[in-house]
Enzyme design. Sequence first.
Site, mmCIF file in Angstrom:
data_model
loop_
_atom_site.group_PDB
_atom_site.id
_atom_site.type_symbol
_atom_site.label_atom_id
_atom_site.label_comp_id
_atom_site.label_asym_id
_atom_site.label_seq_id
_atom_site.Cartn_x
_atom_site.Cartn_y
_atom_site.Cartn_z
ATOM 1 N N SER A 63 -4.607 20.910 13.687
ATOM 2 C CA SER A 63 -3.920 20.882 12.391
ATOM 3 C C SER A 63 -3.033 22.111 12.276
ATOM 4 O O SER A 63 -3.174 23.073 13.030
ATOM 5 C CB SER A 63 -4.933 20.881 11.248
ATOM 6 O OG SER A 63 -5.433 22.205 11.019
ATOM 7 N N ASP A 64 -2.102 22.086 11.338
ATOM 8 C CA ASP A 64 -1.403 23.315 10.993
ATOM 9 C C ASP A 64 -2.310 24.131 10.075
ATOM 10 O O ASP A 64 -3.380 23.675 9.647
ATOM 11 C CB ASP A 64 -0.051 23.002 10.335
ATOM 12 C CG ASP A 64 0.982 24.092 10.605
ATOM 13 O OD1 ASP A 64 0.590 25.256 10.779
ATOM 14 O OD2 ASP A 64 2.185 23.788 10.629
ATOM 15 N N TRP A 65 -1.860 25.336 9.763
ATOM 16 C CA TRP A 65 -2.704 26.295 9.015
ATOM 17 C C TRP A 65 -3.153 25.699 7.668
ATOM 18 O O TRP A 65 -2.337 25.440 6.789
ATOM 19 C CB TRP A 65 -1.925 27.574 8.774
ATOM 20 C CG TRP A 65 -2.722 28.684 8.134
ATOM 21 C CD1 TRP A 65 -3.337 28.656 6.916
ATOM 22 C CD2 TRP A 65 -2.981 29.988 8.673
ATOM 23 N NE1 TRP A 65 -3.959 29.852 6.659
ATOM 24 C CE2 TRP A 65 -3.756 30.690 7.723
ATOM 25 C CE3 TRP A 65 -2.627 30.633 9.854
ATOM 26 C CZ2 TRP A 65 -4.169 32.005 7.917
ATOM 27 C CZ3 TRP A 65 -3.048 31.939 10.051
ATOM 28 C CH2 TRP A 65 -3.817 32.619 9.097
ATOM 29 N N GLY A 66 -4.460 25.494 7.540
ATOM 30 C CA GLY A 66 -5.036 25.041 6.277
ATOM 31 C C GLY A 66 -4.781 23.597 5.935
ATOM 32 O O GLY A 66 -5.182 23.132 4.852
#
Length: 729
Positions: A261-264
Amino acid sequence: MDRKSLEALLDDMSIEEKVMQLVQIPGSEYLAEAEITGIERGRVEENVKKLAGSTLGIWGSKNLREIQDRYIKEHPHHIPLMFMLDVIHGHKTVFPCPLGQGASFDPERTKKGATVQAREAAADGVHVTFSPMSDLCRDARWGRIMESTGEDKYLNSLMASAMVEGYQGDDLTDPEHLAACVKHFAAYGAAEGGRDYNNTELSEHTLREHYLRAYGEAIKKDPAMVMTSFNSVNGIPATGNQFLMRKILREEFGFKGVLISDWGAVGELINHGFAEDKKDAAYRAMMAGVDIDMCSGCYSEQLEELVETGAVSMKMLDEAVLRVLNMKNDLGLFEDPYRGIVSDAGPVITEESRRLAREAVAASLVLLENNDKTLPLGKGKTSFIGPYADTKKLQSSWAFSGEDDNTVTVWEAAKEVYEPDSIKVAAGCTMLDQDAMTARGIRHTDQWQEENDRLLAEAVQTAEWADTVVLCLGEDFAQSGEAASKASLKLPAVQLKLLKEIKKTGKRIVTLIFTGRPLELDEVKELSDALMICWLPGTEGGHGVMDVVSGKISPSGRLPVSFPYTVGQEPLHYDMYPTGRPKPASGPSEFTSRYLDCENGALYPFGYGLSYTSFEYGEPKLSASEMTSEDTLTASVSIRNTGDVPGDVTVQMYIRDVCASRVRPVRELAGFRKIHLNPGEEKAVSFVIKEEMLRFWTAEEKWASEPGRFNVWLCDGSTKGRALEFSLK
């Protein structure tokens, strides 16, 4: 480690250990000076820190060696930690931003640059780069257009593929290479309103036909990793989108690597209204096939319970963990967890890497205007004026591991070319207007007005001394990149004021624009004698720019994105669909598709760019007027350098399907070739047209070509050339 040993390792791990291999935590958990590229959630628990499978945002051979050593000793199975970093267009040697690299129309040059970046980052202990960004972007308001290679799916495909090859090399165990991560899957560049993280609403036809193309081509180069995008696609967030991640990415594209995933982004499924809470978010991300949760805490806090209750099967968990272990194994980390690190001193910028970066800068510059051959600079006195004239901030916001001290400014390079008594420099103004918003916050300067009054007065005096003024203007590096969307594409008002005041001196003006996105330049064009786009050029920016300004090298860059007359035209791209009421080329245009107050097309369209020499295209030819699916057809043209200096020209081939089951774009780039011609020299360039080049997502929702007429252009820009016609039988 062989497959059997990896599976044995997996079988011996506890559920907690397995879950934690799917957890990525910020580098700040290990190193205080880590680069933070997302929203921090606070400190993680000690067991997470000891077991998390990967981290990001830290580099430095000595520090990473020590962190790895402690981690392996404390891990129950001594599995190495994986270090990831945003090496987007350079580590120590910073190359032009990706949009600038797109302007070179030279994938091989980009591959060489990626190889340098990988070697330097690997020597600093990094294992994985979050690059290439393969997002198609047609909206200059979106700040991350700087990280793309432009608005064209074909060009993007070649550039993204070249980056994967450059980063990874022939063998991932090679300690001078990195694992590549194709991102952001999918359609992140189509954010509504050009506003970062925003929703994307696309038909399946548009998604497949345009936005998925570059990802798919890059994945054919076998990248180790793919990253999900922040946005929703047609109402379903990408990070929880099973259609995108399982059907298209895994099943259709055949991707077998790690999905992160991307950050968060896993936790943000809650904000989207797609998940009730962290447990639901972790569940939905796992169902979509997300292997690593970057910095949201959802997997570390909730996934073990989901497995124990049977909501997520042990089989699904093991598959994800095995992909992560395989990636570590492919990198050779089990045999050498310190791979790439040669010494505690880390990487050194070499003369060779500087040479490659310098050449990349020169190849990326796009000459837009050159009235009365103002460029290259001739003899006489020259003043270099503007906030970009002597700044070392020539890299983008995504080149944070590069060091300003290594950057060569325009003024520093100019002093190497010209006699000291023939050049002067002045800042002219501050980079930004007072209280301007950037991705790094609001810029406020005490005594801003007084400072700018002083700088302007100095600049006018410096301009009056000169014969020619080179104005170095542009957006601040923090005005493009992530979280840097803008509703205005104009230069800062303080810079426009400087340009107007310098114009009053009556001197010749060469305007150099440093930017990570297309800007509104109609007014700048009218006030300049020559105008050139320099992008965000990086470490060797000054040298590369002066190589072209001085005439050592003739400019050869071509726009990878369209520059609008006004922001109201965005999103803007050359490969538009025709309308039932096209605006005529001339004459009355009532009740046609038009603007009342602006041209339909770009001020400077895709593929446009000038040279210091001139090129003459001969009559284009086709080898036949018909072809079948088993045949090929050759399109050819001769180009002659009719000027008096050597130069490179990028011959572009565009194709249009004239009539089909779905409306087709007015033209699409299908090939290009860059050739070098000496004065008077002539060369023939040919392109082979194959049936598969004519395929599209048909009304029957399948990839196929359809019999009928096709137009083909061999030319030097997306609005140029004479159409030839052939038929597919």
